[in-house]
Design a protein around this motif. Sequence first.
Motif, PDB file in Angstrom:
ATOM      1  N   UNK A  52       0.829  -1.210   0.000  1.00  0.00           N
ATOM      2  CA  UNK A  52       0.000   0.000   0.000  1.00  0.00           C
ATOM      3  C   UNK A  52       0.863   1.260   0.000  1.00  0.00           C
ATOM      4  N   UNK A  53       1.974   1.272   0.750  1.00  0.00           N
ATOM      5  CA  UNK A  53       2.863   2.428   0.766  1.00  0.00           C
ATOM      6  C   UNK A  53       3.443   2.693  -0.628  1.00  0.00           C
ATOM      7  N   UNK A  54       3.766   1.634  -1.341  1.00  0.00           N
ATOM      8  CA  UNK A  54       4.290   1.794  -2.704  1.00  0.00           C
ATOM      9  C   UNK A  54       3.288   2.534  -3.588  1.00  0.00           C
ATOM     10  N   UNK A  55       2.027   2.176  -3.443  1.00  0.00           N
ATOM     11  CA  UNK A  55       0.980   2.823  -4.239  1.00  0.00           C
ATOM     12  C   UNK A  55       0.831   4.292  -3.856  1.00  0.00           C
ATOM     13  N   UNK A  56       0.834   4.578  -2.568  1.00  0.00           N
ATOM     14  CA  UNK A  56       0.593   5.941  -2.102  1.00  0.00           C
ATOM     15  C   UNK A  56       1.784   6.864  -2.326  1.00  0.00           C
ATOM     16  N   UNK A  57       3.007   6.335  -2.205  1.00  0.00           N
ATOM     17  CA  UNK A  57       4.210   7.162  -2.297  1.00  0.00           C
ATOM     18  C   UNK A  57       4.726   7.300  -3.722  1.00  0.00           C
ATOM     19  N   UNK A  58       4.278   6.426  -4.611  1.00  0.00           N
ATOM     20  CA  UNK A  58       4.738   6.496  -5.992  1.00  0.00           C
ATOM     21  C   UNK A  58       6.133   5.940  -6.196  1.00  0.00           C
ATOM     22  N   UNK A  59       6.652   5.251  -5.205  1.00  0.00           N
ATOM     23  CA  UNK A  59       7.946   4.573  -5.290  1.00  0.00           C
ATOM     24  C   UNK A  59       7.816   3.199  -4.641  1.00  0.00           C
ATOM     25  N   UNK A  60       8.574   2.246  -5.133  1.00  0.00           N
ATOM     26  CA  UNK A  60       8.520   0.894  -4.575  1.00  0.00           C
ATOM     27  C   UNK A  60       9.057   0.883  -3.148  1.00  0.00           C
ATOM     28  N   UNK A  61       8.342   0.206  -2.267  1.00  0.00           N
ATOM     29  CA  UNK A  61       8.818  -0.064  -0.910  1.00  0.00           C
ATOM     30  C   UNK A  61       9.102  -1.560  -0.869  1.00  0.00           C
ATOM     31  N   UNK A  62      10.377  -1.910  -0.821  1.00  0.00           N
ATOM     32  CA  UNK A  62      10.818  -3.289  -0.995  1.00  0.00           C
ATOM     33  C   UNK A  62      11.203  -3.890   0.354  1.00  0.00           C
ATOM     34  N   UNK A  63      10.586  -5.004   0.700  1.00  0.00           N
ATOM     35  CA  UNK A  63      10.898  -5.691   1.956  1.00  0.00           C
ATOM     36  C   UNK A  63      12.196  -6.468   1.803  1.00  0.00           C
ATOM     37  N   UNK A  64      13.089  -6.303   2.765  1.00  0.00           N
ATOM     38  CA  UNK A  64      14.342  -7.050   2.789  1.00  0.00           C
ATOM     39  C   UNK A  64      14.457  -7.771   4.126  1.00  0.00           C
ATOM     40  N   UNK A  65      14.481  -9.090   4.109  1.00  0.00           N
ATOM     41  CA  UNK A  65      14.606  -9.879   5.338  1.00  0.00           C
ATOM     42  C   UNK A  65      16.069  -9.996   5.731  1.00  0.00           C
ATOM     43  N   UNK A  66      16.389  -9.536   6.944  1.00  0.00           N
ATOM     44  CA  UNK A  66      17.748  -9.628   7.488  1.00  0.00           C
ATOM     45  C   UNK A  66      17.662 -10.368   8.821  1.00  0.00           C
ATOM     46  N   UNK A  67      17.410 -11.679   8.745  1.00  0.00           N
ATOM     47  CA  UNK A  67      17.177 -12.476   9.948  1.00  0.00           C
ATOM     48  C   UNK A  67      18.489 -12.885  10.606  1.00  0.00           C
ATOM     49  N   UNK A  68      18.402 -13.240  11.883  1.00  0.00           N
ATOM     50  CA  UNK A  68      19.550 -13.767  12.608  1.00  0.00           C
ATOM     51  C   UNK A  68      19.756 -13.089  13.938  1.00  0.00           C
ATOM     52  N   UNK A  69      20.318 -13.841  14.883  1.00  0.00           N
ATOM     53  CA  UNK A  69      20.656 -13.339  16.225  1.00  0.00           C
ATOM     54  C   UNK A  69      19.444 -12.724  16.915  1.00  0.00           C
ATOM     55  N   UNK A  70      18.305 -13.386  16.791  1.00  0.00           N
ATOM     56  CA  UNK A  70      17.111 -12.924  17.486  1.00  0.00           C
ATOM     57  C   UNK A  70      16.605 -11.573  17.024  1.00  0.00           C
ATOM     58  N   UNK A  71      16.924 -11.196  15.789  1.00  0.00           N
ATOM     59  CA  UNK A  71      16.504  -9.905  15.259  1.00  0.00           C
ATOM     60  C   UNK A  71      17.600  -8.862  15.283  1.00  0.00           C
ATOM     61  N   UNK A  72      18.693  -9.147  15.976  1.00  0.00           N
ATOM     62  CA  UNK A  72      19.737  -8.137  16.153  1.00  0.00           C
ATOM     63  C   UNK A  72      20.437  -7.744  14.857  1.00  0.00           C
ATOM     64  N   UNK A  73      20.596  -8.685  13.925  1.00  0.00           N
ATOM     65  CA  UNK A  73      21.270  -8.371  12.665  1.00  0.00           C
ATOM     66  C   UNK A  73      20.466  -7.329  11.879  1.00  0.00           C
ATOM     67  N   UNK A  74      19.176  -7.540  11.793  1.00  0.00           N
ATOM     68  CA  UNK A  74      18.335  -6.599  11.067  1.00  0.00           C
ATOM     69  C   UNK A  74      18.235  -5.250  11.751  1.00  0.00           C
ATOM     70  N   UNK A  75      18.058  -5.256  13.060  1.00  0.00           N
ATOM     71  CA  UNK A  75      17.970  -3.991  13.794  1.00  0.00           C
ATOM     72  C   UNK A  75      19.268  -3.190  13.642  1.00  0.00           C
ATOM     73  N   UNK A  76      20.396  -3.872  13.725  1.00  0.00           N
ATOM     74  CA  UNK A  76      21.679  -3.182  13.579  1.00  0.00           C
ATOM     75  C   UNK A  76      21.836  -2.607  12.173  1.00  0.00           C
ATOM     76  N   UNK A  77      21.365  -3.336  11.173  1.00  0.00           N
ATOM     77  CA  UNK A  77      21.454  -2.845   9.795  1.00  0.00           C
ATOM     78  C   UNK A  77      20.683  -1.536   9.632  1.00  0.00           C
ATOM     79  N   UNK A  78      19.525  -1.442  10.261  1.00  0.00           N
ATOM     80  CA  UNK A  78      18.745  -0.209  10.197  1.00  0.00           C
ATOM     81  C   UNK A  78      19.450   0.906  10.961  1.00  0.00           C
ATOM     82  N   UNK A  79      19.947   0.589  12.151  1.00  0.00           N
ATOM     83  CA  UNK A  79      20.611   1.596  12.984  1.00  0.00           C
ATOM     84  C   UNK A  79      21.804   2.222  12.273  1.00  0.00           C
TER      85      UNK A  79
END
Length: 321
Positions: A52-79
């Motif tokens: 829905x965000x892709x439609x409203x913003x006019x740009x693709x919002x692409x999900x990227x799964x960064x699993x591992x270490x109980x979520x810590x790998x993904x959270x750190x990537x964002x930080x």
Amino acid sequence: MWKFVGAAALSLLLLFSPAAQSDDYPSKPIKLVVPFAPGGSVDIVARILSQRLSEDLGQSVVVENRAGAGGNIGFEAVAKAKPDGYTLGMASSTLAVNVSLYRSIGYDPLKDFAPISLVAMQPNVLMVNPSLPVKSVTELIAYAKANPGKLNFGSSGIGASQHLAAEMFKSRTGIEMIHVPYKGGGPAMADLVAGRIQLMFETIPNSLPYIQSGQLRALAVTVEERSGQLPDVPTVAEAGLAGFVSRGWLGVMAPAGTPQSIIDKMNAAVHKAVADPAITKRLVDLGLRIKLSTPAEFSAFIAREVADFRTLIADAKIPVE
């Protein structure tokens, strides 16, 4: 000449100022990092939102799964991502839990993120195997007190929302139960149905088929109001344990330092997406309760969650990894 150089420099400063960047934001695809594997509730909600965000913003919002270490790998990537609004993250209650579960996580949940908005709360349901001779929370507490240490409860792992809900239940009631952690909710549910463990807190969508088929008995839901999917099942508070609330949550965040104008624009976009009746229905069908917020409200909420989980984990003597 110097006037020309000065004017050019001023133009460049204006061009690259946060206000200018946010005026044409987004001008390219946005990455939405999910700190867990595909198929779980965080991933499913991210994909519903991203479409829905892709439609409203006019740009693709692409999900990227960064699993591992109980979520810590993904959270750190964002930080550690560039704070320009083109890397966002799906936040969950795990963000507030992990700081008290791990000695080193590579990010600070209170300093390294710019919260955008809460999206939803995720209640659990307390279930028992029907062979256990209890049909209410009151009877369960009485049985556990009469049989200390003889009840085993499962979870998808140490620190998971199911585990912490049970630890809170133990703390509030003074009962003794044994935690049996599994590598995922599926194996735990299988053992609960088979009677190898006696009880478990689990999300409603994962529990509903077993409750409806009679393979498991639902005793209570863990939030303030009854679930529309289980209207006949009382809340834990209604069942006699006043003030008991235990739930997971989901939201959207950005790296700290992201311009406030971009945070505000994404907050409005998330609210618009979730307000769509079709999106609302999909989220409610997942057993979620819609809970939107301002960025400031989400920030304050995370701070409270970090403090509350720190106390719960310390009181329950859950080992730090």
